[in-house]
Design an enzyme around this catalytic site. Structure first.
Site, short mmCIF file in Angstrom:
data_model
loop_
_atom_site.label_atom_id
_atom_site.label_comp_id
_atom_site.label_asym_id
_atom_site.label_seq_id
_atom_site.Cartn_x
_atom_site.Cartn_y
_atom_site.Cartn_z
N ASP A 95 -32.11 16.63 -31.63
CA ASP A 95 -33.11 17.68 -31.42
C ASP A 95 -33.48 17.70 -29.94
OD1 ASP A 95 -35.33 19.32 -31.32
OD2 ASP A 95 -36.34 18.43 -33.04
N LYS A 111 -50.42 19.12 -30.88
CA LYS A 111 -49.68 18.20 -31.75
C LYS A 111 -49.49 16.82 -31.09
CE LYS A 111 -45.32 18.07 -34.33
NZ LYS A 111 -44.07 18.82 -34.58
N ASP A 155 -43.40 24.80 -40.21
CA ASP A 155 -42.96 23.95 -39.10
C ASP A 155 -44.02 24.10 -38.00
OD1 ASP A 155 -41.80 22.77 -36.88
OD2 ASP A 155 -40.20 24.24 -36.68
N GLU A 177 -38.94 16.17 -39.74
CA GLU A 177 -38.21 17.28 -39.13
C GLU A 177 -36.68 17.11 -39.19
OE1 GLU A 177 -40.23 17.49 -35.37
OE2 GLU A 177 -42.02 18.33 -36.30
#
Ligand SMILES: *[C@@H]1O[C@H](CO)[C@@H](O)[C@H](O)[C@H]1NC(C)=O
Ligand SMILES: *[C@@H]1O[C@H](CO)[C@@H](O)[C@H](O)[C@H]1NC(C)=O
Ligand SMILES: *[C@@H]1O[C@H](CO)[C@@H](O)[C@H](O)[C@H]1NC(C)=O
Ligand SMILES: *[C@@H]1O[C@H](CO)[C@@H](O)[C@H](O)[C@H]1NC(C)=O
Ligand SMILES: *[C@@H]1O[C@H](CO)[C@@H](O)[C@H](O)[C@H]1NC(C)=O
Ligand SMILES: *[C@@H]1O[C@H](CO)[C@@H](O)[C@H](O)[C@H]1NC(C)=O
Length: 442
Positions: free
Chosen positions: A225, A100, A37, A203
């Protein structure tokens, strides 16, 4: 002769039996495929142990299961994770985080300039792609995928250290909204770290798998999330062994740091009322922020928390003289109840429901059609947020897996499937959804 033959036969039989029995008692094979992850702020690595049927999230040298997604450069070393963060204070312009957000993306020059202004390090434009400019003994540029590769390499080594076998294969997760190019560059980062990527999974899908939802009879799964700075809501639809993303929505300006900020504003106001001055020393502000953050975390478990910090205030009566010696410290103390914390943030908490309603509308579903709700991200530990979601749906969300480790847990399960640990298991293949919608509110 016949005796010899039968003896040979017995030996063979005995060997065969020993082999057969031995196999029963042999330790289960070591996992060879790891689950990664690679998050915006933290990353983790996990493996599925076929013997116990359990996922192990692997810790670093000090047993920490999430490592900060930061990479720091000096003249002699490239450091990743906590070591990079330790260097960030003295070496901020060479400590890269949030890579990212840039990986595999093409930017307009103005957008990239605005982005660069937000960071203590320099982001340059290489024909639309972001690069980070590092200056140690000399100046050079590194790509976002290179930063990713250093984090992935660190996690590869953590896994190899723990398992005692070399690792060359992995499954990795990416945000559901990543396009093909962003996925390709994420895979490239893994390749740079010497890892072959067997599958890239979304994810939210990974989070659903952490709860075993790929194995049970459910159709519609909603994944919320809520991290430090962003909220992502995904509506998944399971057909056979495959998860489809039916709708996505979010808010890229809502997360844990906003809740902390409200508590910080309140606390600063209390200091002003009590002492007639607000903290202005950098160290005081830093210490106060840390105390506020600690109090926020404590309020998840306890009904009250105390913020207590020494402050060097320039009092109302004394002339403000920042150049002079710091005033002697006063001790500030305030008791915060969970109820107060909830009141300070109620309007922000309510905003969580907006993208939830959007995905239901876009997915043409009623809230009653949602079979399971999965909560991911540290901020979903906040009791008021859990209550808000369960009240809206009239049922509890799945929360038994640590919300910071739900994604890596699911990726590790997928890695176990790819590694052949579950030969009879249907794996969760993802079908790219052509009608995918992503909405952002702010
Ligand atoms: C780079 O960082 C490492 C680890 O903190 C340290 O041991 C080394 O001395 C540093 N090198 C320089 C040139 O500062
Ligand atoms: C810059 O990017 C454009 C399109 O993204 C491409 O056509 C061009 O060849 C690139 N130029 C260089 C020097 O890489
Ligand atoms: C960088 O400079 C330091 C001294 O300033 C020197 O000791 C070191 O060897 C140099 N490193 C490289 C990689 O050139
Ligand atoms: C991604 O990688 C695949 C396989 O290497 C390639 O066929 C495809 O064109 C790439 N797509 C983009 C957008 O870079
Ligand atoms: C948080 O809880 C821990 C352990 O219960 C305690 O030691 C600490 O002082 C608390 N911090 C705050 C800010 O309440
Ligand atoms: C969570 O997920 C499991 C499936 O693994 C399900 O059986 C359970 O009822 C779910 N809901 C809650 C509230 O735990």
């Amino acid at each position: 002769m016949a005796g010899e033959m039968s003896m040979l036969g017995s030996v063979i039989l005995a060997l065969f039996l020993a082999g057969y029995l031995g196999q029963q008692y042999l330790p289960p094979p070591k996992p060879r495929v790891i689950g990664l992850d690679l998050g915006t702020t933290f990353c983790s690595v996990g493996v599925f142990h076929p013997g116990s049927g359990e996922v192990e999230v692997i810790g670093d040298e000090e047993g920490r299961k999430s490592i900060p997604s930061a990479v720091s450069f000096n003249a002699t070393a490239v450091l990743a994770g906590h070591e990079a963060v330790d260097l960030a204070d003295t070496n901020p312009q060479n400590t890269i985080y949030d890579a990212k957000r840039f990986i595999g993306k093409i930017f307009e020059p103005e957008v990239l300039e605005q982005e660069s202004a937000r960071y203590p390090f320099k982001v340059s434009n290489n024909n639309g792609s972001a690069e980070f400019v590092i200056t140690t003994n000399y100046t050079f540029s590194v790509s976002p995928e290179f930063i990713g590769s250093r984090l992935l390499l660190k996690m590869k080594k953590m896994a190899e250290g723990q398992l005692g076998v070399p690792i060359q294969k992995a499954v990795i997760s990416v945000p559901a909204e990543f396009d093909e190019r962003q996925r390709n560059y994420t895979v490239r980062a893994a390749n740079l770290a010497g890892l072959e990527i067997l599958r890239v999974i979304n994810e939210p899908t990974a989070a659903a798998m952490a709860y075993g939802l790929h194995k049970v009879d459910v159709f519609n799964v909603l994944v919320v999330d809520l991290g430090g700075g962003t909220l992502d809501v995904s509506l998944l639809n399971k057909q056979g062994g495959m998860f489809l993303t039916r709708a996505m929505a979010g808010n890229n300006k809502l997360g844990g740091q906003d809740f902390s900020q409200r508590l910080l504003q309140y606390t600063t106001e209390r200091i002003r009322q009590e002492f007639g001055a607000a903290p202005d020393l950098k160290e005081d502000i830093h210490r106060l922020r840390q105390a506020v953050e600690a109090a926020k975390l404590n309020l998840t478990l306890h009904p009250t928390a105390t913020i207590q910090v020494p402050l060097h205030l320039h009092m109302r009566d004394s002339p403000k003289a920042p150049e002079g010696p710091a005033p002697s410290p006063v001790l500030f103390q305030v008791l915060i109840t969970r109820k107060l914390f909830e009141e300070l943030n109620e309007d922000l908490f309510q905003k969580i429901l907006t993208p939830v309603k959007t995905v239901l509308t876009e997915g043409h579903l009623e809230k009653e059609d949602v079979d399971e709700i999965v909560l991911v991200g540290g901020s979903t530990r906040i009791p008021r947020i859990r209550r808000l979601i369960s009240e809206y749906f009239g049922k509890d969300a799945n929360t038994s897996v640590d919300p910071d480790l739900a994604v890596v847990t699911g990726v590790a399960i997928q890695a176990g499937i790819m590694g052949g640990s579950w030969p009879l298991q249907v794996s969760a293949i993802e079908i790219p959804n052509r009608h995918l919608l992503k909405t952002n509110f702010s």
